[in-house]
Every structure is written in structure tokens, then in C-alpha cells.
Motif scaffolding. Sequence first.
Motif, PDB file in Angstrom:
ATOM      1  N   THR A  14     -79.153 -29.457 -94.300  1.00 16.13           N
ATOM      2  CA  THR A  14     -79.495 -30.112 -93.036  1.00 16.13           C
ATOM      3  C   THR A  14     -78.327 -30.961 -92.551  1.00 16.13           C
ATOM      4  O   THR A  14     -77.730 -31.711 -93.329  1.00 16.13           O
ATOM      5  N   ILE A  15     -77.996 -30.827 -91.269  1.00 10.87           N
ATOM      6  CA  ILE A  15     -76.859 -31.539 -90.668  1.00 10.87           C
ATOM      7  C   ILE A  15     -77.364 -32.527 -89.614  1.00 10.87           C
ATOM      8  O   ILE A  15     -78.052 -32.139 -88.662  1.00 10.87           O
ATOM      9  N   GLU A  72     -80.460 -37.960 -80.025  1.00 10.61           N
ATOM     10  CA  GLU A  72     -79.686 -38.347 -78.843  1.00 10.61           C
ATOM     11  C   GLU A  72     -78.269 -37.755 -78.903  1.00 10.61           C
ATOM     12  O   GLU A  72     -77.711 -37.327 -77.893  1.00 10.61           O
ATOM     13  N   GLU A  73     -77.704 -37.731 -80.106  1.00 11.66           N
ATOM     14  CA  GLU A  73     -76.280 -37.379 -80.236  1.00 11.66           C
ATOM     15  C   GLU A  73     -76.005 -35.870 -80.247  1.00 11.66           C
ATOM     16  O   GLU A  73     -74.883 -35.456 -79.967  1.00 11.66           O
ATOM     17  N   CYS A  74     -77.003 -35.058 -80.575  1.00  6.79           N
ATOM     18  CA  CYS A  74     -76.729 -33.613 -80.665  1.00  6.79           C
ATOM     19  C   CYS A  74     -76.492 -33.050 -79.263  1.00  6.79           C
ATOM     20  O   CYS A  74     -77.097 -33.508 -78.295  1.00  6.79           O
ATOM     21  N   PRO A  75     -75.613 -32.053 -79.140  1.00 10.66           N
ATOM     22  CA  PRO A  75     -75.383 -31.493 -77.805  1.00 10.66           C
ATOM     23  C   PRO A  75     -76.582 -30.723 -77.258  1.00 10.66           C
ATOM     24  O   PRO A  75     -76.772 -30.657 -76.045  1.00 10.66           O
ATOM     25  N   LEU A 126     -74.015 -19.068 -87.292  1.00 11.61           N
ATOM     26  CA  LEU A 126     -72.901 -19.222 -86.348  1.00 11.61           C
ATOM     27  C   LEU A 126     -71.939 -20.328 -86.772  1.00 11.61           C
ATOM     28  O   LEU A 126     -70.967 -20.619 -86.078  1.00 11.61           O
ATOM     29  N   GLY A 127     -72.260 -20.993 -87.888  1.00  9.06           N
ATOM     30  CA  GLY A 127     -71.412 -22.106 -88.338  1.00  9.06           C
ATOM     31  C   GLY A 127     -71.833 -23.439 -87.733  1.00  9.06           C
ATOM     32  O   GLY A 127     -71.194 -24.470 -87.974  1.00  9.06           O
ATOM     33  N   LEU A 128     -72.898 -23.407 -86.915  1.00 10.31           N
ATOM     34  CA  LEU A 128     -73.446 -24.646 -86.366  1.00 10.31           C
ATOM     35  C   LEU A 128     -74.334 -25.300 -87.410  1.00 10.31           C
ATOM     36  O   LEU A 128     -74.706 -24.674 -88.405  1.00 10.31           O
ATOM     37  N   GLY A 129     -74.694 -26.566 -87.171  1.00  6.89           N
ATOM     38  CA  GLY A 129     -75.599 -27.257 -88.084  1.00  6.89           C
ATOM     39  C   GLY A 129     -76.848 -27.708 -87.340  1.00  6.89           C
ATOM     40  O   GLY A 129     -76.845 -27.846 -86.111  1.00  6.89           O
ATOM     41  N   ALA A 130     -77.917 -27.957 -88.100  1.00  6.71           N
ATOM     42  CA  ALA A 130     -79.187 -28.315 -87.466  1.00  6.71           C
ATOM     43  C   ALA A 130     -80.012 -29.222 -88.357  1.00  6.71           C
ATOM     44  O   ALA A 130     -79.857 -29.225 -89.583  1.00  6.71           O
ATOM     45  N   VAL A 131     -80.881 -29.991 -87.703  1.00  5.54           N
ATOM     46  CA  VAL A 131     -81.932 -30.706 -88.433  1.00  5.54           C
ATOM     47  C   VAL A 131     -83.232 -30.535 -87.654  1.00  5.54           C
ATOM     48  O   VAL A 131     -83.268 -30.701 -86.428  1.00  5.54           O
ATOM     49  N   MET A 132     -84.276 -30.149 -88.365  1.00  7.22           N
ATOM     50  CA  MET A 132     -85.597 -30.062 -87.732  1.00  7.22           C
ATOM     51  C   MET A 132     -86.148 -31.477 -87.562  1.00  7.22           C
ATOM     52  O   MET A 132     -85.867 -32.357 -88.382  1.00  7.22           O
ATOM     53  N   ILE A 133     -86.961 -31.679 -86.540  1.00  6.61           N
ATOM     54  CA  ILE A 133     -87.465 -33.033 -86.234  1.00  6.61           C
ATOM     55  C   ILE A 133     -88.997 -33.041 -86.149  1.00  6.61           C
ATOM     56  O   ILE A 133     -89.599 -32.832 -85.080  1.00  6.61           O
ATOM     57  N   GLY A 134     -89.616 -33.282 -87.313  1.00  5.42           N
ATOM     58  CA  GLY A 134     -91.069 -33.433 -87.344  1.00  5.42           C
ATOM     59  C   GLY A 134     -91.502 -34.720 -86.663  1.00  5.42           C
ATOM     60  O   GLY A 134     -92.673 -34.874 -86.289  1.00  5.42           O
ATOM     61  N   GLY A 135     -90.532 -35.636 -86.472  1.00  4.53           N
ATOM     62  CA  GLY A 135     -90.805 -36.897 -85.773  1.00  4.53           C
ATOM     63  C   GLY A 135     -91.338 -36.681 -84.356  1.00  4.53           C
ATOM     64  O   GLY A 135     -91.829 -37.621 -83.733  1.00  4.53           O
ATOM     65  N   VAL A 156     -94.534 -28.853 -82.089  1.00  5.40           N
ATOM     66  CA  VAL A 156     -94.785 -28.856 -83.538  1.00  5.40           C
ATOM     67  C   VAL A 156     -93.632 -29.582 -84.237  1.00  5.40           C
ATOM     68  O   VAL A 156     -93.841 -30.442 -85.084  1.00  5.40           O
ATOM     69  N   PHE A 157     -92.420 -29.230 -83.861  1.00  2.00           N
ATOM     70  CA  PHE A 157     -91.226 -29.941 -84.334  1.00  2.00           C
ATOM     71  C   PHE A 157     -90.071 -29.603 -83.406  1.00  2.00           C
ATOM     72  O   PHE A 157     -90.141 -28.652 -82.625  1.00  2.00           O
ATOM     73  N   GLY A 158     -89.056 -30.432 -83.473  1.00  5.66           N
ATOM     74  CA  GLY A 158     -87.863 -30.171 -82.680  1.00  5.66           C
ATOM     75  C   GLY A 158     -86.711 -29.773 -83.583  1.00  5.66           C
ATOM     76  O   GLY A 158     -86.872 -29.658 -84.811  1.00  5.66           O
ATOM     77  N   MET A 159     -85.551 -29.534 -82.976  1.00  2.79           N
ATOM     78  CA  MET A 159     -84.365 -29.208 -83.773  1.00  2.79           C
ATOM     79  C   MET A 159     -83.105 -29.657 -83.033  1.00  2.79           C
ATOM     80  O   MET A 159     -82.885 -29.278 -81.886  1.00  2.79           O
ATOM     81  N   CYS A 160     -82.324 -30.501 -83.706  1.00  2.00           N
ATOM     82  CA  CYS A 160     -81.019 -30.901 -83.173  1.00  2.00           C
ATOM     83  C   CYS A 160     -80.009 -29.856 -83.618  1.00  2.00           C
ATOM     84  O   CYS A 160     -80.014 -29.462 -84.797  1.00  2.00           O
ATOM     85  N   VAL A 161     -79.145 -29.454 -82.697  1.00  2.00           N
ATOM     86  CA  VAL A 161     -78.116 -28.451 -83.029  1.00  2.00           C
ATOM     87  C   VAL A 161     -76.755 -28.940 -82.549  1.00  2.00           C
ATOM     88  O   VAL A 161     -76.636 -29.477 -81.440  1.00  2.00           O
ATOM     89  N   GLY A 162     -75.760 -28.760 -83.392  1.00  2.00           N
ATOM     90  CA  GLY A 162     -74.400 -29.138 -83.006  1.00  2.00           C
ATOM     91  C   GLY A 162     -73.400 -28.657 -84.042  1.00  2.00           C
ATOM     92  O   GLY A 162     -73.784 -28.079 -85.067  1.00  2.00           O
ATOM     93  N   TRP A 163     -72.131 -28.936 -83.764  1.00  2.00           N
ATOM     94  CA  TRP A 163     -71.074 -28.576 -84.721  1.00  2.00           C
ATOM     95  C   TRP A 163     -71.029 -29.638 -85.807  1.00  2.00           C
ATOM     96  O   TRP A 163     -70.878 -30.822 -85.512  1.00  2.00           O
ATOM     97  N   PRO A 164     -71.159 -29.232 -87.073  1.00  2.00           N
ATOM     98  CA  PRO A 164     -71.178 -30.229 -88.155  1.00  2.00           C
ATOM     99  C   PRO A 164     -69.910 -31.082 -88.156  1.00  2.00           C
ATOM    100  O   PRO A 164     -68.813 -30.562 -87.962  1.00  2.00           O
ATOM    101  N   ASP A 165     -70.098 -32.383 -88.367  1.00  3.50           N
ATOM    102  CA  ASP A 165     -68.961 -33.285 -88.511  1.00  3.50           C
ATOM    103  C   ASP A 165     -68.375 -33.054 -89.907  1.00  3.50           C
ATOM    104  O   ASP A 165     -69.037 -33.339 -90.905  1.00  3.50           O
TER     105      ASP A 165
END
Length: 247
Positions: A14-15, A72-75, A126-135, A156-165
Motif C-alpha cells: 500500500t502506497i 487530498e494529496e493523491c492526483p 503500471l508502476g503506480l501506487g494506491a491505498v484503498m480508503i474504507g474511511g 463502499v471504499f475509495g482509492m488514492c492513486v499516484g506515483w509512489p514517492d
Amino acid sequence: MTTPVIDTLNTRVTIRTYQDKPVSEEMVQAILGAARRSPTSSNMQTYSIVVVRDPETKKQLAVLAGNQKHVEECPVFFAFCADLHRLEMACALHGEPLVKSLETTLVATVDAALVGMSAQTAVESLGLGAVMIGGMRNHPAEVAALLGLPLGVYVVFGMCVGWPDPINLPAQKPRLPEELVIHYERYDDSDPTPLVQQYDAALAEHYNAQGNNQHAAAWSGPIARRLNGKIRPFLRPTLEKLGFAFD
Ligand SMILES: Cc1cc2nc3c(=O)[nH]c(=O)nc-3n(C[C@H](O)[C@H](O)[C@H](O)COP(=O)(O)O)c2cc1C
């Protein structure tokens, strides 16, 4: 034995921190296209995905998720919704009601979860990273209002997606021992205590290596403290108001 998909699953983590770099629309479309091929109960496709790039909407979603800054920070943010609204319209086309039940709630929730997991695998391939958001289920009515969801739809849940730092790449979290989660032919109900304690120690070691000091029962301890009362007790009445049934 391995394949590119198995490799993606075996190496994922998870990223939650991302580079300040956009995710192209081409990638988003590839992810959504692949996710839409997910299996779906009786081909009913009882889900919808809301794609959010607007900074103000993400900011508000981050607050509703319990001040999770990565929202907020994910693209780009995906909201995976259980959707009975469209099904109701399909029934109405034939003069029939959609009789909602616990089963239709489960079907829609499972469909949304499957599409979400396919999307996450596509993201990671694709080399991207994600975190699911049950919040997203902290304030389901406010989230529904913010995203303009009609009656019969909830996130049900969300997902932030972006290029891993690359500076903040987390190590993989160890998983429960295989013997605890995989059963052959029949469920093995022997005492799980020694393996749970073994896992508690392995997870504590993982957290300690990250500089995140944890006491020995790193898995069972937080779970015991979290589950000793009803979680999100408002969920049933709120989801009923949003058009879902539980009987
Ligand atoms: C349905 C679901 C909801 C989750 N919700 C959140 C969340 O709201 N915030 C968060 O930071 N992580 C969330 N996670 C990520 C989990 O914490 C993470 O997957 C778990 O700790 C295992 O870590 P790993 O994915 O890096 O192996 C969620 C995961 C799932 C599957």
C-alpha cells in the motif's frame, strides 16, 4: 511459478505518499477499462466508480475519511460505489419494482469490491501506487451528498492513486501464516494461538524496523482493542436512508 500478474500481486504494498506528478488520463482509462472486465454477480454490474481529480472535492473527502492526507494529496481518487439505482431503473423499464434485501446489498457491495481490487491490480501493474480508503464509510451520507450520488448508491471504499514517492517506499507487511488462512478440503479448526503469536512477533519486528515502535502483540492487540465495541454503529441506519436494505 509466476506471471506478470502474479509478480504484481506478490510485490505490491500500500502506497500513501506520492510524487508531485500527474497520472495521465490514458492510464486512468486503461485502469478503468480493465476494472470493468471484473466478474460481476449475474452480470448485474451493480457498481459505479466516481473518478475525482478536483482538489476541493479531494480535500473534503480527506476530512470525511478522518483527515487522511493522502486523499487530498493523491492526483486521482476513485470512489467505488455499490449501485442499485441503475438496477431499479432497469426493473422500472418492465414495470417491476426492485425488491431490496440483504442479498442485493451484498451483491452490490461485493461487485464494487471486485472492481476495486481489479483496479488496484491494474494501477500497480503500471508502476503506480494506491491505498484503498474504507474511511469513506465514516460519513457515508456526507460522502454521497458531496459526490452527488442518487438514492441506492453508496461508496463502499475509495482509492488514492499516484506515483509512489521513492523516498518513502514502505516495506511489505508480513502476512498471517499460510496455515491459518488456507485450508484444504475442510476447515482446519485447530487452536490458532501459537501461529497468531508468531505473527504478532513478526509484525512487531516489521513495525520496529520502520521505526514505529509496537508492543509484542502487534496484530492481535490492536484488533482486540478495535473490535471490543461496535464499529460504525450508524452504518445500518445511514445506509438504509441511502436506499439499502438489510433484511
Ligand atoms: C477495504 C480496505 C479499506 C482500507 N482503508 C484504508 C484507509 O481508510 N486508510 C488507510 O490508510 N489504509 C486503508 N487500507 C489499507 C490497509 O491498511 C492495508 O492494505 C493493510 O494494512 C495491509 O497493508 P499492505 O496493503 O501494504 O500489505 C484499506 C484496505 C482495504 C482492503
